[in-house]
Motif scaffolding. Structure first.
Motif: not given
Ligand SMILES: Cc1cc2nc3c(=O)[nH]c(=O)nc-3n(C[C@H](O)[C@H](O)[C@H](O)COP(=O)(O)O)c2cc1C
Length: 211
Positions: A162-181
């Motif tokens: 989120r921080a690194i994309f924000g740095t270059i101007g990409l603020h619309d960041v969405h995460f989809i998590t697959l946990e416990g695999l």
């Protein structure tokens, strides 16, 4: 309307990778919602970007222009990013963070005076904003405790991206998590069901009709 979707895969497990498979579903859903859009694919694990070497570092620190030889790989990767209307990333969590190949990609694309400017107010992104969808696959749990109560592990991956994309101007960041695999077949089924529900909220399958 999206015309180009860039899909980056980061797992060393090839097609067996959960992050690759689910991020392919994300890309397919975006394509279905955007008739005529084209898909650009890059497998960072199969073809890792170079890590910054002495020539790259010297070119960056001396303010060399974009056509400097040391920026050749960087310009290709930035060009792909600039060309896309949406970025889809499938990545495993490695040691609480992004795998080395994704970090190598970040180090190639986040270039001062090319993708961000340093100002007295802080770093300001130079790329136009576009949605970023990141599928994160992990062996354990990091957004909440495990089903049997083990506390969540540290997560440097999602805040970092989120921080690194924000740095270059990409603020619309969405995460989809697959946990416990790595917790057995039932945990995998549950992780997939949860992830597909997250995806459906982000990109409804009837999005094309709604348009
Ligand atoms: C080098 C390495 C480091 C890993 N570190 C973590 C970790 O910090 N936390 C975790 O939950 N799983 C960790 N795992 C497990 C992977 O995240 C898990 O196997 C995941 O399913 C991999 O995603 P993939 O199927 O898309 O490759 C690690 C695996 C490897 C190979």
């Amino acid at each position: 309307m999206m015309q180009t979707i860039l899909h980056l895969k980061c797992s060393p497990k090839g097609h067996a990778a959960h992050s690759s498979q689910l991020s392919e579903e994300v890309a397919a859903q975006l394509l279905a919602a955007n008739a005529g859009a084209k898909l650009l694919k890059r497998d960072l694990a199969a073809n890792p970007p170079p890590v910054p070497d002495a020539a790259f570092s010297a070119a960056m620190l001396s303010g060399a222009s974009a056509n400097h030889a040391a920026f050749a790989a960087s310009e290709v990767l930035i060009g792909e990013l600039e060309a896309c209307d949406a970025l889809v990333i499938g990545t495993p969590m490695h040691n609480y963070c992004v795998p080395a190949v994704l970090k190598a990609w970040v180090d190639q694309i986040v270039r001062i005076n090319r993708c961000f400017r340093s100002t007295p107010m802080g770093k300001v992104g130079m790329l136009h904003d576009r949605p970023v969808f990141v599928v994160v696959a992990s062996g354990g749990y990091f957004t909440s405790s495990s089903p049997n109560g083990t506390p969540p592990q540290p997560d440097f991956l999602t805040p970092y991206l989120r921080a690194i994309f924000g740095t270059i101007g990409l603020h619309d960041v969405h995460f989809i998590t697959l946990e416990g695999l790595t917790r057995g077949p039932d945990a995998i089924s549950l992780a997939l069901a949860n992830a597909r529900a997250q995806l459906e909220r982000l990109i409804p399958t009837n999005a094309a009709v709604a348009d």
